[in-house]
Design a protein around this motif. Structure first.
Motif, mmCIF file in Angstrom:
data_model
loop_
_atom_site.group_PDB
_atom_site.id
_atom_site.type_symbol
_atom_site.label_atom_id
_atom_site.label_comp_id
_atom_site.label_asym_id
_atom_site.label_seq_id
_atom_site.Cartn_x
_atom_site.Cartn_y
_atom_site.Cartn_z
ATOM 1 N N PRO A 1 0.826 -1.209 0.000
ATOM 2 C CA PRO A 1 0.000 0.000 0.000
ATOM 3 C C PRO A 1 0.862 1.262 0.000
ATOM 4 O O PRO A 1 2.003 1.262 0.480
ATOM 5 N N LEU A 2 0.320 2.328 -0.545
ATOM 6 C CA LEU A 2 0.988 3.621 -0.541
ATOM 7 C C LEU A 2 0.958 4.194 0.872
ATOM 8 O O LEU A 2 -0.099 4.288 1.495
ATOM 9 N N ARG A 3 2.118 4.557 1.386
ATOM 10 C CA ARG A 3 2.213 5.105 2.747
ATOM 11 C C ARG A 3 1.994 6.619 2.688
ATOM 12 O O ARG A 3 2.698 7.327 1.961
ATOM 13 N N VAL A 4 1.034 7.096 3.487
ATOM 14 C CA VAL A 4 0.592 8.486 3.390
ATOM 15 C C VAL A 4 0.532 9.131 4.772
ATOM 16 O O VAL A 4 0.133 8.492 5.753
ATOM 17 N N VAL A 5 0.919 10.400 4.838
ATOM 18 C CA VAL A 5 0.683 11.255 6.007
ATOM 19 C C VAL A 5 -0.408 12.255 5.647
ATOM 20 O O VAL A 5 -0.418 12.793 4.535
ATOM 21 N N VAL A 6 -1.325 12.487 6.567
ATOM 22 C CA VAL A 6 -2.407 13.460 6.374
ATOM 23 C C VAL A 6 -2.187 14.633 7.316
ATOM 24 O O VAL A 6 -1.974 14.439 8.514
ATOM 25 N N ALA A 7 -2.223 15.863 6.774
ATOM 26 C CA ALA A 7 -2.015 17.061 7.594
ATOM 27 C C ALA A 7 -3.156 18.048 7.376
ATOM 28 O O ALA A 7 -3.353 18.534 6.257
ATOM 29 N N ASP A 8 -3.903 18.330 8.440
ATOM 30 C CA ASP A 8 -4.999 19.301 8.386
ATOM 31 C C ASP A 8 -5.243 19.791 9.812
ATOM 32 O O ASP A 8 -5.269 18.974 10.745
ATOM 33 N N LEU B 1 -9.696 8.150 8.277
ATOM 34 C CA LEU B 1 -10.615 7.016 8.254
ATOM 35 C C LEU B 1 -10.994 6.640 6.820
ATOM 36 O O LEU B 1 -10.988 5.457 6.450
ATOM 37 N N MET B 2 -11.302 7.656 6.022
ATOM 38 C CA MET B 2 -11.739 7.436 4.650
ATOM 39 C C MET B 2 -10.652 6.751 3.819
ATOM 40 O O MET B 2 -10.905 5.799 3.085
ATOM 41 N N LEU B 3 -9.408 7.227 3.939
ATOM 42 C CA LEU B 3 -8.313 6.670 3.141
ATOM 43 C C LEU B 3 -7.863 5.318 3.666
ATOM 44 O O LEU B 3 -7.472 4.437 2.892
ATOM 45 N N THR C 1 -11.813 17.313 12.839
ATOM 46 C CA THR C 1 -12.861 16.500 12.209
ATOM 47 C C THR C 1 -12.507 16.165 10.762
ATOM 48 O O THR C 1 -12.734 15.040 10.304
ATOM 49 N N VAL C 2 -11.936 17.147 10.048
ATOM 50 C CA VAL C 2 -11.530 16.909 8.663
ATOM 51 C C VAL C 2 -10.375 15.912 8.620
ATOM 52 O O VAL C 2 -10.379 14.955 7.830
#
Length: 230
Positions: free
Chosen positions: A7-14, A25-27, A18-19
């Motif tokens: 799988p593609l390893r991803v960091v989420v920044a926001d 969760l979505m990804l 809630t976003v």
């Protein structure tokens, strides 16, 4: 039997919890995405990237402590192998241009759906650039509405030449990059000026070297001068 791709390893920044949590969760529900960390601001995003070495980061622009544009600039300098995908509510020309120049590979607005975001992350990690249609319209408007995307702007000071007039089978894009090499630009500067990813620039440069018989940038610059492409 070939082993399945990881799988593609991803960091989420926001900065909005809630976003951020919704995106994680979505990804994470997708089998080809692995969200390895999340961050609430640009500085934390840098720390998470340094710690987890992801393939890509999904980055908001307007965050506290360090905004997305500055985080993009730092990530490009410190972790050039990480693909930066901006996901924001802002598509004004200054936000778009500043962030692409800072090194973002793709730019989406927050009305993008989960599958589009996932496809964009994979494309960016593969060296491709994906721009939301609204962002493309913004770039066209910023370029003066001349009917060409900003990424196709000329880097030759106005001396446009048809591809058929170029030597050794160079395309117009390759000639633009050759001109910038002759002017002393490094790969990052070329990518920012032409709104291309670093990997795309490397690919073009390799083709330029092959077509011109250049072993290095100095030889390519000499070739450019000899053929009036500097």
């Amino acid at each position: 039997m070939t082993a399945p791709e990881r799988p593609l390893r991803v960091v989420v920044a926001d900065d909005q919890a809630t976003v951020r949590e919704g995106l994680v969760l979505m990804l994470d529900l997708l089998p080809d995405i692995d969200v390895v960390a999340s961050a609430a601001d640009g500085r934390e995003a840098l720390a998470m990237v340094a710690e987890h070495c992801p393939d890509a980061i999904l980055l908001d622009l307007h965050m506290p402590v360090m905004d997305g544009t500055e985080a993009t600039r730092r990530l490009t300098a410190e972790h050039p192998e990480v693909a930066i995908v901006v996901l924001t509510t802002y598509a004004d020309d200054r936000s778009v241009l500043d962030t692409l120049r800072a090194g973002a590979r793709s730019y989406l607005t927050k009305d993008a759906d989960r599958l589009h975001i996932a496809r964009t992350l994979h494309s960016a990690a593969a060296g491709l650039t994906v721009l939301d249609p609204q962002v493309q319209a913004t770039l066209l408007a910023a370029a003066g509405g001349a009917g060409q995307p900003a990424a196709e702007g000329r880097a030759d000071g106005g001396r446009q030449r048809a591809a058929g007039d170029l030597p050794d089978g160079l395309t117009r894009r390759e000639a633009e990059i050759l001109t910038l090499i002759a002017r002393g630009r490094n790969n990052g500067e070329i990518a920012a000026e032409l709104f291309l990813s670093a990997n795309t620039v490397k690919t073009h440069i390799n083709r330029v070297f092959a077509k011109t018989g250049s072993r290095d940038r100095s030889a390519a610059a000499r070739y450019a001068r000899q053929h009036g492409l500097d």
